[in-house]
Design a protein around this motif. Structure first.
Motif, mmCIF file in Angstrom:
data_model
loop_
_atom_site.group_PDB
_atom_site.id
_atom_site.type_symbol
_atom_site.label_atom_id
_atom_site.label_comp_id
_atom_site.label_asym_id
_atom_site.label_seq_id
_atom_site.Cartn_x
_atom_site.Cartn_y
_atom_site.Cartn_z
ATOM 1 N N LEU A 63 -2.128 3.204 4.846
ATOM 2 C CA LEU A 63 -1.673 3.628 5.617
ATOM 3 C C LEU A 63 -2.726 3.019 6.269
ATOM 4 N N ARG A 64 -3.204 3.700 6.901
ATOM 5 C CA ARG A 64 -4.016 2.899 8.197
ATOM 6 C C ARG A 64 -4.437 1.476 7.945
ATOM 7 N N ASN A 65 -4.753 0.691 7.085
ATOM 8 C CA ASN A 65 -4.585 -0.901 7.117
ATOM 9 C C ASN A 65 -3.439 -1.705 6.540
ATOM 10 N N ASP B 229 3.163 0.030 4.556
ATOM 11 C CA ASP B 229 4.489 0.508 5.198
ATOM 12 C C ASP B 229 5.033 1.758 4.469
ATOM 13 N N ILE B 230 5.265 1.064 3.509
ATOM 14 C CA ILE B 230 6.220 1.898 1.990
ATOM 15 C C ILE B 230 4.746 1.985 1.097
ATOM 16 N N LEU B 231 4.978 3.335 0.549
ATOM 17 C CA LEU B 231 3.948 3.157 -1.101
ATOM 18 C C LEU B 231 4.967 3.457 -1.853
ATOM 19 N N ASN B 232 4.223 2.319 -3.447
ATOM 20 C CA ASN B 232 5.300 2.187 -4.305
ATOM 21 C C ASN B 232 4.432 3.188 -5.457
ATOM 22 N N VAL B 233 5.103 3.992 -6.002
ATOM 23 C CA VAL B 233 3.755 4.927 -6.817
ATOM 24 C C VAL B 233 4.666 4.488 -8.150
ATOM 25 N N CYS B 234 3.355 4.123 -8.897
ATOM 26 C CA CYS B 234 3.472 3.208 -10.108
ATOM 27 C C CYS B 234 2.332 3.887 -11.163
ATOM 28 N N ALA B 235 2.401 5.690 -11.358
ATOM 29 C CA ALA B 235 1.248 6.087 -11.682
ATOM 30 C C ALA B 235 1.304 6.888 -13.692
ATOM 31 N N ARG C 101 3.642 13.398 -1.094
ATOM 32 C CA ARG C 101 4.619 13.917 0.425
ATOM 33 C C ARG C 101 4.406 15.262 1.297
ATOM 34 N N ASP C 102 3.596 15.694 0.365
ATOM 35 C CA ASP C 102 2.590 17.087 0.635
ATOM 36 C C ASP C 102 1.977 17.417 2.117
ATOM 37 N N ARG C 103 1.237 15.417 2.499
ATOM 38 C CA ARG C 103 0.300 15.293 3.276
ATOM 39 C C ARG C 103 1.089 13.705 3.738
ATOM 40 N N TYR C 104 2.187 13.678 3.535
ATOM 41 C CA TYR C 104 2.286 12.424 4.024
ATOM 42 C C TYR C 104 3.919 12.309 4.479
ATOM 43 N N PRO C 105 4.928 14.154 4.472
ATOM 44 C CA PRO C 105 6.406 13.705 4.827
ATOM 45 C C PRO C 105 6.620 12.568 5.389
ATOM 46 N N ALA D 196 13.955 14.389 -11.750
ATOM 47 C CA ALA D 196 12.494 15.298 -11.600
ATOM 48 C C ALA D 196 11.684 14.117 -10.342
ATOM 49 N N THR D 197 11.735 12.988 -10.142
ATOM 50 C CA THR D 197 10.716 11.797 -9.376
ATOM 51 C C THR D 197 11.546 11.724 -8.469
ATOM 52 N N ILE D 198 12.923 11.962 -8.111
ATOM 53 C CA ILE D 198 13.542 12.459 -6.885
ATOM 54 C C ILE D 198 13.297 13.589 -6.886
ATOM 55 N N ASP D 199 13.099 14.551 -7.081
ATOM 56 C CA ASP D 199 12.775 15.964 -6.596
ATOM 57 C C ASP D 199 11.557 15.670 -6.475
ATOM 58 N N ALA D 200 10.369 15.545 -6.684
ATOM 59 C CA ALA D 200 9.434 15.527 -6.367
ATOM 60 C C ALA D 200 9.291 14.724 -4.349
ATOM 61 N N GLY D 201 10.445 13.426 -3.885
ATOM 62 C CA GLY D 201 10.157 13.228 -2.643
ATOM 63 C C GLY D 201 10.164 11.722 -2.960
#
Length: 217
Positions: free
Chosen positions: A144-146, A149-155, A167-171, A188-193
């Motif tokens: 985010l600092r570098n 703009d958007i994070l794509n979570v594919c974990a 979501r908890d740290r960067y709302p 569930a993915t949507i509910d997580a944020g």
């Protein structure tokens, strides 16, 4: 309630439809577009025949301008195109980012291994949004600092855990995420944020196999 109308024709009625549960996502305004569903493909036939809000075209080869050009020509909806970050690093990534912007894509996608210096160089070079893929909770602040703009979570199986961490740290950070293969997992993915969902469609080989089975009956 105003009735919803659908207009189709026999030859153009077939298309790949993303799961309707994705409409429960909040969505992300990216430039002039509002995105909830993103189909993950580089197949030009699939790109031309689906009802998603956007295309994410990332592939396991060194990105080349000719491929971005071809995808941009076929896509009739916003295109998010991969420009490297794994094997491809440094100045080449910056040049690919500039070329992609000039082709009119909506945003560029950088793979998870991207180094922060290259990410920052891309940020300084282009005006369109940068999507950075993340596979764990490591380096989120650095991304985010570098310039992400958007994070794509594919974990994989940890996707929901990583989404909740972000979501908890960067709302206020927009999150795209792979939703999995079922409505329950997408929900569930949507509910997580997650604000938008990446859907991987069946391959054209599988679709053709299903069609041939129908023809043979």
């Amino acid at each position: 309630m105003i009735k919803e109308f659908k207009v189709k024709t026999p030859l153009y009625s077939k298309c790949i439809e993303v799961p309707s549960v994705i409409q429960n996502a909040t969505g992300i305004h990216i430039l002039s577009r509002f995105i909830k569903s993103i189909i993950f493909t580089t197949d030009v036939v699939v790109i031309k025949n689906n009802n998603a809000d956007a295309i994410m075209a990332v592939y396991p080869f060194t990105p080349q301008p000719i491929l971005s050009h071809a995808l941009a020509t076929v896509a009739n909806m916003p295109l998010m195109v991969g420009i490297g970050g794994g094997t491809t690093q440094g100045d080449r990534v910056v040049e690919l980012a500039l070329d992609a912007e000039f082709q009119g894509v909506l945003s560029v996608v950088l793979n998870a291994p991207i180094d922060n210096n290259t990410l920052l160089a891309v940020r300084k070079a282009i005006e369109i949004p940068i999507i950075v893929s993340v596979v764990s909770t490591d380096k989120i602040e650095e991304r985010l600092r570098n310039g992400a703009d958007i994070l794509n979570v594919c974990a994989g199986r940890d996707t929901i855990k990583v989404i909740k961490y972000i979501r908890d740290r960067y709302p206020d950070v927009p999150i795209i995420a792979t939703g999995g293969g079922s409505d329950k997992l997408i929900e569930a993915t949507i509910d997580a944020g997650a604000n938008a969902i990446v859907y991987t469609p069946p391959t054209t080989t599988q679709l053709m196999k299903d069609l041939m089975a129908t023809y043979r009956t």
